[in-house]
Write a protein that holds these residues in place. Sequence first.
Motif, mmCIF file in Angstrom:
data_model
loop_
_atom_site.group_PDB
_atom_site.id
_atom_site.type_symbol
_atom_site.label_atom_id
_atom_site.label_comp_id
_atom_site.label_asym_id
_atom_site.label_seq_id
_atom_site.Cartn_x
_atom_site.Cartn_y
_atom_site.Cartn_z
ATOM 1 N N PRO A 1 0.413 -1.213 0.203
ATOM 2 C CA PRO A 1 0.424 0.126 0.065
ATOM 3 C C PRO A 1 1.121 1.474 0.138
ATOM 4 O O PRO A 1 0.499 2.580 -0.511
ATOM 5 C CB PRO A 1 -0.875 0.171 1.137
ATOM 6 N N HIS A 2 2.179 1.094 0.872
ATOM 7 C CA HIS A 2 3.008 2.265 1.188
ATOM 8 C C HIS A 2 3.495 2.662 -0.342
ATOM 9 O O HIS A 2 3.739 4.083 -0.622
ATOM 10 C CB HIS A 2 3.889 2.411 2.014
ATOM 11 N N VAL A 3 3.566 1.552 -1.338
ATOM 12 C CA VAL A 3 3.653 1.986 -2.382
ATOM 13 C C VAL A 3 3.275 2.638 -3.369
ATOM 14 O O VAL A 3 3.396 3.577 -4.200
ATOM 15 C CB VAL A 3 4.824 0.749 -2.958
ATOM 16 N N LEU A 4 2.077 2.013 -3.383
ATOM 17 C CA LEU A 4 1.387 2.530 -4.166
ATOM 18 C C LEU A 4 0.839 4.246 -3.814
ATOM 19 O O LEU A 4 0.459 5.181 -4.425
ATOM 20 C CB LEU A 4 0.071 1.734 -3.982
ATOM 21 N N TYR A 5 1.084 4.101 -2.725
ATOM 22 C CA TYR A 5 0.623 5.919 -2.134
ATOM 23 C C TYR A 5 1.652 6.545 -3.186
ATOM 24 O O TYR A 5 1.465 7.685 -3.642
ATOM 25 C CB TYR A 5 1.183 6.504 -0.935
ATOM 26 N N LEU A 6 3.127 6.497 -3.529
ATOM 27 C CA LEU A 6 3.883 6.698 -4.619
ATOM 28 C C LEU A 6 3.522 7.002 -5.553
ATOM 29 O O LEU A 6 3.394 7.835 -6.028
ATOM 30 C CB LEU A 6 5.449 5.811 -4.035
ATOM 31 N N LEU A 7 2.812 5.582 -6.075
ATOM 32 C CA LEU A 7 2.548 5.890 -7.234
ATOM 33 C C LEU A 7 1.779 7.194 -7.608
ATOM 34 O O LEU A 7 1.605 7.225 -8.741
ATOM 35 C CB LEU A 7 2.042 4.314 -7.559
ATOM 36 N N CYS A 8 0.875 7.284 -6.632
ATOM 37 C CA CYS A 8 -0.225 7.723 -7.074
ATOM 38 C C CYS A 8 0.040 9.405 -7.758
ATOM 39 O O CYS A 8 0.160 9.595 -7.875
ATOM 40 C CB CYS A 8 -0.900 7.795 -4.968
ATOM 41 N N LEU A 9 1.493 9.400 -6.134
ATOM 42 C CA LEU A 9 2.352 10.463 -6.463
ATOM 43 C C LEU A 9 2.797 10.608 -7.714
ATOM 44 O O LEU A 9 3.351 12.034 -8.439
ATOM 45 C CB LEU A 9 3.294 11.324 -5.745
ATOM 46 N N GLN A 10 3.484 10.065 -8.192
ATOM 47 C CA GLN A 10 4.218 10.435 -9.816
ATOM 48 C C GLN A 10 2.777 10.318 -10.512
ATOM 49 O O GLN A 10 3.256 10.383 -11.740
ATOM 50 C CB GLN A 10 4.912 8.203 -9.889
ATOM 51 N N TRP A 11 1.658 9.673 -10.528
ATOM 52 C CA TRP A 11 0.538 10.192 -11.581
ATOM 53 C C TRP A 11 0.696 11.380 -11.317
ATOM 54 O O TRP A 11 0.090 11.751 -12.469
ATOM 55 C CB TRP A 11 -0.094 9.188 -10.701
ATOM 56 N N ALA A 12 0.472 11.407 -10.146
ATOM 57 C CA ALA A 12 0.157 13.741 -9.550
ATOM 58 C C ALA A 12 1.098 14.245 -10.610
ATOM 59 O O ALA A 12 0.797 15.317 -11.414
ATOM 60 C CB ALA A 12 0.297 13.727 -8.935
ATOM 61 N N LEU A 13 2.404 13.713 -10.374
ATOM 62 C CA LEU A 13 3.464 14.537 -11.394
ATOM 63 C C LEU A 13 3.613 14.049 -12.971
ATOM 64 O O LEU A 13 3.365 15.363 -13.467
ATOM 65 C CB LEU A 13 4.909 14.059 -10.663
ATOM 66 N N TRP A 14 2.976 13.255 -13.446
ATOM 67 C CA TRP A 14 2.997 13.362 -15.222
ATOM 68 C C TRP A 14 1.756 13.765 -15.131
ATOM 69 O O TRP A 14 1.916 14.366 -16.580
ATOM 70 C CB TRP A 14 2.327 11.758 -15.177
ATOM 71 N N LEU A 15 0.929 13.416 -14.403
ATOM 72 C CA LEU A 15 -0.571 14.474 -15.715
ATOM 73 C C LEU A 15 0.161 16.602 -15.113
ATOM 74 O O LEU A 15 -0.240 17.211 -15.944
ATOM 75 C CB LEU A 15 -1.432 14.149 -13.867
ATOM 76 N N ALA A 16 1.041 16.704 -13.446
ATOM 77 C CA ALA A 16 1.163 18.161 -14.076
ATOM 78 C C ALA A 16 1.988 18.359 -14.748
ATOM 79 O O ALA A 16 2.105 19.349 -15.269
ATOM 80 C CB ALA A 16 1.715 18.296 -12.316
ATOM 81 N N LYS A 17 2.731 17.573 -15.405
ATOM 82 C CA LYS A 17 3.557 17.544 -16.169
ATOM 83 C C LYS A 17 3.438 17.022 -18.159
ATOM 84 O O LYS A 17 4.205 17.259 -18.514
ATOM 85 C CB LYS A 17 5.222 16.711 -16.262
ATOM 86 N N CYS A 18 2.241 16.996 -17.693
ATOM 87 C CA CYS A 18 1.085 16.953 -18.514
ATOM 88 C C CYS A 18 1.975 15.586 -20.182
ATOM 89 O O CYS A 18 1.733 15.160 -20.638
ATOM 90 C CB CYS A 18 1.531 17.838 -20.092
ATOM 91 N N GLN A 19 2.331 14.578 -18.612
ATOM 92 C CA GLN A 19 3.565 13.322 -19.403
ATOM 93 C C GLN A 19 1.823 12.407 -19.435
ATOM 94 O O GLN A 19 2.128 11.129 -18.766
ATOM 95 C CB GLN A 19 4.357 13.080 -18.850
ATOM 96 N N LEU A 20 0.724 12.677 -20.406
ATOM 97 C CA LEU A 20 -0.188 11.930 -20.198
ATOM 98 C C LEU A 20 0.059 10.093 -20.819
ATOM 99 O O LEU A 20 -0.591 8.712 -20.825
ATOM 100 C CB LEU A 20 -1.097 12.384 -21.031
ATOM 101 N N GLU A 21 1.416 9.797 -21.485
ATOM 102 C CA GLU A 21 1.130 8.658 -22.289
ATOM 103 C C GLU A 21 1.777 7.994 -21.224
ATOM 104 O O GLU A 21 1.116 6.624 -20.586
ATOM 105 C CB GLU A 21 2.719 8.878 -23.791
ATOM 106 N N ASN A 22 2.588 8.094 -20.058
ATOM 107 C CA ASN A 22 2.748 7.495 -19.010
ATOM 108 C C ASN A 22 1.864 7.330 -18.413
ATOM 109 O O ASN A 22 1.884 6.065 -17.998
ATOM 110 C CB ASN A 22 3.742 8.302 -18.091
ATOM 111 N N ILE A 23 0.995 7.812 -18.424
ATOM 112 C CA ILE A 23 0.005 7.242 -17.853
ATOM 113 C C ILE A 23 -1.204 5.705 -18.463
ATOM 114 O O ILE A 23 -1.186 5.433 -17.217
ATOM 115 C CB ILE A 23 -0.829 8.617 -17.392
#
Lengths: 649, 865
Positions: A130-152
């Motif tokens: 679950p804790h790794v999932l937290y971080l994945l969430c944040l990675q998601w947010a970062l990709w979103l903020a940087k508009c790297q939608l393809e990674n998502i």
Amino acid sequence: MYQPTSLLEKWSQENNELVNKCKQQEAAGGAVSRDHSQSSLRWCSSEFHKLLRKIQGIPPHVDHSQLELAVVYNTCVCFTAQSQFSEAELLLKEATERVLQVTGNNADTSDPLVLWRAGLKSAGNTALHPHVLYLLCLQWALWLAKCQLENIWELQEQMSSLCELVCDGVGDGSPSEAKGRLSKSPLLVMELKRLTELLQICTSIAQGAEKLNEGRSSEALSDLQAASALSATRALVAYTHLLSGSCLAHMNRPQMALQCYKRALETDSRCVCALYRSMLIYRQLGNTQAEIQALRLLHSTLMLPPATEPVLGGIHPLSPSLLLSSHSLSRLLLVPSALSVLYSLALKCVLSGRVTEGVEHYLDLLAALHSEDQHAVRVKIITNKITIQFSLMGSVTCICLPQVDAEVSVLPRMPELYLEAGAALLFTRRPADCMALCNEVISTTLELVPEKVVLEEPDEGIGGDARGLSVEGEDKVAMLLWAAAAYLLQGHCHAHLKDWKQAVTHYTRCINLLVKVHLKNRDFQPQIPAADVNVKHGKDLCALQRMKGLSLAWRGISFTQMDQLREALRDLQLSLQAFPDYTGAGLWCGEVLWRLGRKHEAAACWEKTWSLTTQTSVEKLPLYLQDPQSGPLLDSVELRLRIQELGLT
Amino acid sequence: MEGRCAVETWAQFGFSGGSYKVKILCGFGTDVLICTGTEEIYVFSKRERKITTVLLLPAAVSDLVGNQDKHLIYVACRSGVYRVNLQFLLHRDQSSQADASSSPAELKISQECLVVGADEVSSLLLVGSVLLTLCQRDASWLLTLYKTPKQTASTSHEEFGSFHLPVVSAVDCGAAESNRRPRKGSVLICIHSGDVEASSPSNASAESTVAQDHFHLEPLLFKLLFGVEAALAKSPVILCGLPDGRLCFLPLRLPGSRLRVLHSLEQPVCFVGASVVTETGHAQCLVAAGEQGRVVLIKTDKAGSEGGSAVAAFTEGCVPGPVWCGCMDKSCFYYSTGADLLRLDLSEGSFVRESKERGEETSGTTAAALQSPSSLNVCRVIALAEPARSTAGDVQLLGVSARGQLQRICLPAGRVDEGSSKLPSTQVSRSVRDLLSAIGDVCERASVLKTVIKSKNQFLRLLNHAISISFLLMADTTTDLPIKEKPIRCHFETSWSRLLQKDSLSLVCFLHNSSPFVLERGWTLSITVSPLSYSSSPAGESSSTNFSFPFHDLCPGQTFEASLPIAAAGDASFPMTVSCSLIFSLSSLLGEEEVAASFAGLQSSCISLPLSTLTVDWLHALQLNSPTATHKMATVQPSSAAADSIRTFLSSRQLRCSGRTNRGGESAAKPEPEKYSASVWVSSEIVRDTLKPKKSSNLDTKESIRDPEDLCLSLLERLLSEDTEGVKMGCQGDKIALSTSVVHACGPNGAAMKLTVKEINVGEEESTDKEATIEVQIESSSLAAVCGLHHAVLRRIQTLLQSATEKAASTKNVQILGLRRALQRAEIQQSQISGAFGEVVSTVQRDRLLLTVYQELRQNPLLIV
């Protein structure tokens, strides 16, 4: 044995204290200004980072990786909230690598996607998952903020499984599962559930905007409609409706689009963009009344004080605006400033015949421009963020002004605004006011008008994009044309007042200015049809020719009124040479000929004029270059009668 | 010619130093507010001439603006912008004056006054009801607009606009400065188009805030710089000067306006203002000054290049010195470099403009005006404000000095010719006094400078001489001129003198300067006297003595005479080496204190030029016992009669004992162990030949020399008085008349000795070809005396022979004879020496043996031919 546990406790205590402090500040942060909350955020992130440094000082170990990952999460949230994406990303990468070390795997890749897959796999079903999932969430947010939608898109399955898990209440610290185990788990700055919800809808919106931009409207539409059912703030839901409307508009279904916009407005009454888009659709449909209505509404909405900002911002540090920074979306959400809306309104009113109303709007606009407190600027702040690009030395060279849709009316330059207002005033028979405005324009520009101007080969940008030009390079031609137009309008005013002598004086001044312009291309024959001129040569040349035609014609008309028929004939003929399209000149030329007794010539002249039924794009001409609807008029019916009489005799 | 400035110190406040932006804010009636970059703001009352209140802010103040109408000030701190109501303050002030009028009231500004929570605001500006803040955020400059409330009670300041400008890091010229000054200031001013007031009198707020940071610019220039639109919109324009050198502008009320760059000074902008005000109240010139002195003047150039339309002319130039702060009045720009307060008259350019037609010349003269700011002689000013022109034409400035003093600086009227005719007599006398004292100052400085130059010239001349002399002397050593022909030479004379019954030998040195140069201050004659044989000194260290005689202008052709005591009788070791050298030292030239102060290492550095090295031997130091001298002594000094009689007795005894010849048989017959003797044989022919030229030069007859007796006498005379290598025995009383070829003398150690010169025949007695030989025999009871004298005699004869032309006389036989005998003797001596060293004998015995060998060596010399 004793020491590590105490350290662990100490650290987690520190973390919890920091989180509590953060939350308090956020709760209080609504009242204080943005700067203040920013500084507190800065403080938080640095504190979290310090703590993280301490924790990461020892080699990774299962016992305290839970805490470590929680602190990484907190730190990254703070970093992301301050738009320090690269720092946050680095932390995430380090954290993933440490997780891999704990689980005994080795990371030999720098590709974040591979790293994440490996990390998630190795965390597997351990307590760390679950804790790794937290971080994945944040990675998601970062990709979103940087508009790297393809990674998502790449990690879509992981994301969706994450969403399921979170909705089940795993990482929420919720009481449903294993309360005993998680009760000791460190606190988080932002609840995971809220974060995932936010991320889901923001991703949908961003992806929808992206697809819409790429022209895959129907695909986007289904996504967005699905997203509109998600639980989120009103503003975000309104965005989904808005984008759906845009998709429909793109798919040429204006009525359905209007419905969507309406829904968006119902969801969030502050969604000015929906209002703006509806206005554009009305304009497209040709529904002038509705368009004017929409403009009026839009203007009044824009003039409201911006009390609604905190609603969008929410009380958690990651604001949707941070996650929705994609270029295509911001283009879709762009709204012109209140002043340009007001200008559009005024112009529309005048053009659609509601001149009195239009004049009022014009005067409001001028007053707003001269007023001390400019609400207009406020809207600019929002757009500034997106549209300004600076060159190195800071001089603004390239500004992406709202050119999304050709219909968006940009505020004209100040002198043009004055002249348009003047023309509108003249339309409403207020020549004195018109003259005052023109005087102002003349007094400002006349000093700067050069002795001689060379109008170069057409440069498309000369008239339209002059706002971006540096001051030193301010167009001399434009300056001259403004002054000339002001004189022209003054001439019209005097003509309106039947002060023919004065009118002649002012028309003469106008002509004197206009002849200072030298056309550079000598081969070019200015007498070629105006439609061609319009296409081939810039607005300036068109305006020049039109103004020459008008001023000469009207001087001729004035001479006619003063019974100086020879001068009148000369001017009218010159006018026809300069601008053959102008029917008024043709008719008056005939009239003068008639009066001079050259009746057949007069008839031919009239016939020729009537045959020119082009009636070129008057709409595209500036207001002040249109034919004044005042002054002496010739009745075509009467002229035809005369011709008939002539034919009889 | 400028008069002098009168500086009047009004107040002194505690103040750490000029690391922050210091600002003086005027316009609140008689109150002046001063912020010095600390947490304190001082309120100075001009009426009471003292600091009435101190405002204590929570953090260091970076800027200060005021609204005179509402009696409000806005203070930018590190933590935000505070608003202080001065009316309230004044009221408080008056109430507190009753009880404590002496010390300034202290007022803490609390957090309640915080109106804008932006931190690190570097500049503030108030335009009407709009408050502007300029601050640096990460990578951009942020100009933020706040709406100030109409009611002073309300504290809400609504932000309604902000403008970004990216930070440029390219300008690194002030990097060093940036370390020194933690936060470089920015400048914010407001420019109004000149016709704004005229056309819209309702715009009252613009007039009310006409302060030091608001300027009214001539409409044409305004339009040229900021565009027609800004002029049409009647918009004030914000000008901001950034530390990276950019000068940016922002039309405040124009929709869609942005911060644009007007110019870049490429050094931190520290002042922006407008000047050259016409009768209409419009400034014709916009001025921006950079920290390092680059100034740009922006004016309208009516005779533009193309089309005859007006253009804005940017004239860049550099004024001397760093610009710390500046202020403007109607025609001048005043700025402080720290070392001086300078005035730049900007109106000159416009005066010239009227007389000349061409634009280039105008800009040229403007640039020239930039080159020559006039100094006002006020130093250490770090803030300036409120230039005011009195009716008399004086300009008064308010300044803060680096030491934290608030000063009123009164500048004299611009032109003397204007003022002089109308000045009252008291002022005239004062100004005359001022002028006189100024002249005095200038004279003093001029004379100081003159002496400095003079001394430097002198110094250079001396150095030139020194170098010339050095070259001269160096050339001497290489060419090896005879001593007589050297341009600078020295020779010595020895003389015995008797002082307090003690005989002492002194050496008189004569330095003759026949060079064309004067030996001046800085030159020193150094004479080192050291024994030739060091072993004689008991401790083994060199017992050399140094004498130095500094010169005071030894002109060409002059002779310098110095007398140095060598030894008292009895305690000197002869022969001794006297080496003299000329020393030139920089230190004596420069003067001690200067050298000690500036060149610690220079003291040892001096040029030493060796002149000559001489040997003073026994012969020079002999004290001849002439009968007349003894008689004189006896008669003149009866007290010492006893001692003399003893000595006479002793010497007579020695004389008697020394009556032996060098014949081996005789010496063996009368063995006297205390008596030592040594002899030198010289071929009389050689002696005759060598002495001949001497005699001829002395105008003596040649006949006497034929006589062997004469020959002996002349040799003796030569030995005793000859000037060898520049050392001469001085005359001892009257000239010794050498009657006999036997001289009794007293050595420097007091030992009596006898010198005999006679002709003998050397060779086998039976041989026919006897060689005429002159024997110089030395006899004394003192071994040291014999050794010394022998050495001396040998040296003399050596030099004699060196000067003599080589004679190829066939004296082979004699030589062979001598050699044979010498060989025999050498064999015996060899065996004796080896015996002495080989056998185990006592040191005494060995010494005795060696002495015997020595004696034999001395007594049986080779014949010198």
